[in-house]
Design an enzyme around this catalytic site. Sequence first.
Site, mmCIF file in Angstrom:
data_model
loop_
_atom_site.group_PDB
_atom_site.id
_atom_site.type_symbol
_atom_site.label_atom_id
_atom_site.label_comp_id
_atom_site.label_asym_id
_atom_site.label_seq_id
_atom_site.Cartn_x
_atom_site.Cartn_y
_atom_site.Cartn_z
ATOM 1 C CE LYS A 105 -4.543 0.878 -0.060
ATOM 2 N NZ LYS A 105 -5.435 0.101 -0.670
HETATM 3 P P1 NAD Z 1 -12.873 7.592 -2.993
HETATM 4 O O1 NAD Z 1 -11.911 8.622 -2.756
HETATM 5 O O2 NAD Z 1 -13.485 7.196 -4.563
HETATM 6 O O3 NAD Z 1 -14.129 7.659 -2.253
HETATM 7 C C1 NAD Z 1 -14.042 7.804 -0.961
HETATM 8 C C2 NAD Z 1 -15.576 8.414 -0.401
HETATM 9 O O4 NAD Z 1 -15.536 8.369 0.796
HETATM 10 C C3 NAD Z 1 -15.813 9.908 -0.787
HETATM 11 O O5 NAD Z 1 -17.252 9.742 -1.321
HETATM 12 C C4 NAD Z 1 -15.731 10.396 0.416
HETATM 13 O O6 NAD Z 1 -16.433 11.839 0.497
HETATM 14 C C5 NAD Z 1 -16.054 9.577 1.553
HETATM 15 N N1 NAD Z 1 -15.659 9.653 2.635
HETATM 16 C C6 NAD Z 1 -14.404 10.048 3.200
HETATM 17 N N2 NAD Z 1 -14.349 10.158 4.628
HETATM 18 C C7 NAD Z 1 -15.510 9.916 5.007
HETATM 19 C C8 NAD Z 1 -16.243 9.790 6.163
HETATM 20 N N3 NAD Z 1 -15.455 10.298 7.512
HETATM 21 N N4 NAD Z 1 -17.642 9.443 6.262
HETATM 22 C C9 NAD Z 1 -18.329 9.358 5.189
HETATM 23 N N5 NAD Z 1 -17.920 9.317 3.991
HETATM 24 C C10 NAD Z 1 -16.352 9.593 3.634
HETATM 25 O O7 NAD Z 1 -12.271 6.156 -2.574
HETATM 26 P P2 NAD Z 1 -12.755 4.884 -3.151
HETATM 27 O O8 NAD Z 1 -11.664 4.206 -4.020
HETATM 28 O O9 NAD Z 1 -14.216 4.706 -3.411
HETATM 29 O O10 NAD Z 1 -12.206 3.872 -1.804
HETATM 30 C C11 NAD Z 1 -13.343 3.769 -0.589
HETATM 31 C C12 NAD Z 1 -12.726 2.500 0.221
HETATM 32 O O11 NAD Z 1 -12.761 1.475 -0.561
HETATM 33 C C13 NAD Z 1 -11.399 2.799 0.884
HETATM 34 O O12 NAD Z 1 -11.502 1.988 2.035
HETATM 35 C C14 NAD Z 1 -10.751 1.917 -0.068
HETATM 36 O O13 NAD Z 1 -9.427 1.424 0.662
HETATM 37 C C15 NAD Z 1 -11.394 0.740 -0.421
HETATM 38 N N6 NAD Z 1 -11.371 0.055 -1.617
HETATM 39 C C16 NAD Z 1 -11.015 0.777 -2.647
HETATM 40 C C17 NAD Z 1 -10.806 0.057 -3.982
HETATM 41 C C18 NAD Z 1 -11.002 0.707 -5.203
HETATM 42 O O14 NAD Z 1 -10.670 -0.068 -6.223
HETATM 43 N N7 NAD Z 1 -10.956 2.102 -5.413
HETATM 44 C C19 NAD Z 1 -10.479 -1.232 -4.022
HETATM 45 C C20 NAD Z 1 -10.619 -1.721 -2.589
HETATM 46 C C21 NAD Z 1 -11.044 -1.321 -1.517
#
Ligand code: NAD
Length: 415
Positions: A105
């Site tokens: 990561k």
């Molecule tokens: P992103 O940046 O596209 O979206 C994050 C979202 O979470 C945004 O809408 C933001 O406003 C919201 N957010 C941030 N802080 C917050 C809070 N305190 N309360 C509520 N909402 C909040 O990120 P993403 O890629 O969608 O990732 C989201 C989660 O999924 C993370 O934990 C990430 O590690 C996990 N993840 C992502 C992927 C991927 O392919 N993008 C894969 C596996 C896991």
Amino acid sequence: MANPSPLENALEQFDLVAKKIDLDASIYNRLRKPEKCYIVYVPVRRDNGVVEVFEGFRVHHSTSRGPAKGGIRYHPDVSLEEVTALSMWMTWKCAVVNIPFGGAKGGVVCNPKSMSRCEIQGLTRRYTSELINVFGPHTDIPAPDVNTNPQIMAWIMDTYSIAVGYAEPGVVTGKPIDIGGSLGRNEATSRGCIFTIYNLLKRLNRNVEDQTVVVQGYGNVGYNAAQIIHDDGAKVIAVSDSRGGVYNPNGLDPRELLNYKQEHGSFKGFPGADEVTNEELLELDCNILIPAALENVITKDNADRIKADIIAEGANGPTTTEADEILFERGIYHIPDILANAGGVTVSYYEWVQGLERDFWCEDEVNRKLKNIMDRAFDCVWDISQREKVHMRMAAYILAVSRVARAKLWRGLYP
Ligand code: NAD
């Protein structure tokens, strides 16, 4: 007592499974620590002409099963501890779906919301160049995470390609299609999460059309999950982002919500819906809860009040181990992050394979292969959970840690 940090949580989860499967002490000692932690200080010239220096990290937890694989996060709360926890979870996630990667990561402590496109590009290119000997298609392959996206992956690919002297799509995944990205990658994490929910619904004899769904976080994972399950007939009744949420028990339209958020910057004032805080949102009456934002949102403090009877973890690490036990005792079906959100890294794997072979597949093929992997992983985890009478996180860990341990035993200790 304070809730554990993500790293404390990750280590506690590992300790519990190590005890459960009586993990070899040498393997335990090795896997409790990451292989490598890089800290870089990234100078960026801000638009006002002043150079600011940002702290960045890249952590390799384990490369026993293949190259280090994991996203890069841009967020003010990023820390070496958090990135280490996330790298451990990547090791287990790749092992649960049985793809040939280890766990990594990365992250940079910054607030991209207060930075211009040019500043984010500068940050990305210099972070990449500080780690130029670390990244590589056979060593360490980054991907998007919170606040990073295909454009940022394209800048990483370009910076690396310029350094090596040829276009190298295999160095990063989650790229735009035009430079070797995979069809289906953008929605893959959410699609995989939804596949795991459908596997569970099948076992519970329930129809998707009868389910109400609440989604926390409305970025890549949250929005696409809401959209896919809405298109399949479920009722999405509440969503949120970092600025709060909206709720309508009669259902919301995910596309309209996205358009509104893009236009107004948040969901505040969305017509026909009540405003809810992120804390209230988690406790709404619904069938399925998808946390898709950040870590540690379901803790011992609110686990008793969660009303959903299915939780599918789109986010990494949203639940503490204490909360796991409470939810399990309450009979809540809880699909853990290392299974529920493994669709993203699975299609990243397909993107990597396509990039190395310069042979690109149609979207149906990607989605079909993703479904096969997710279904198989779900079956394995479900069977272990039933056989061992443990919650699905423990079952997924039993599967993952056993696979990594076997790889380590075969490879042995160098020198
Ligand atoms: P992103 O940046 O596209 O979206 C994050 C979202 O979470 C945004 O809408 C933001 O406003 C919201 N957010 C941030 N802080 C917050 C809070 N305190 N309360 C509520 N909402 C909040 O990120 P993403 O890629 O969608 O990732 C989201 C989660 O999924 C993370 O934990 C990430 O590690 C996990 N993840 C992502 C992927 C991927 O392919 N993008 C894969 C596996 C896991």
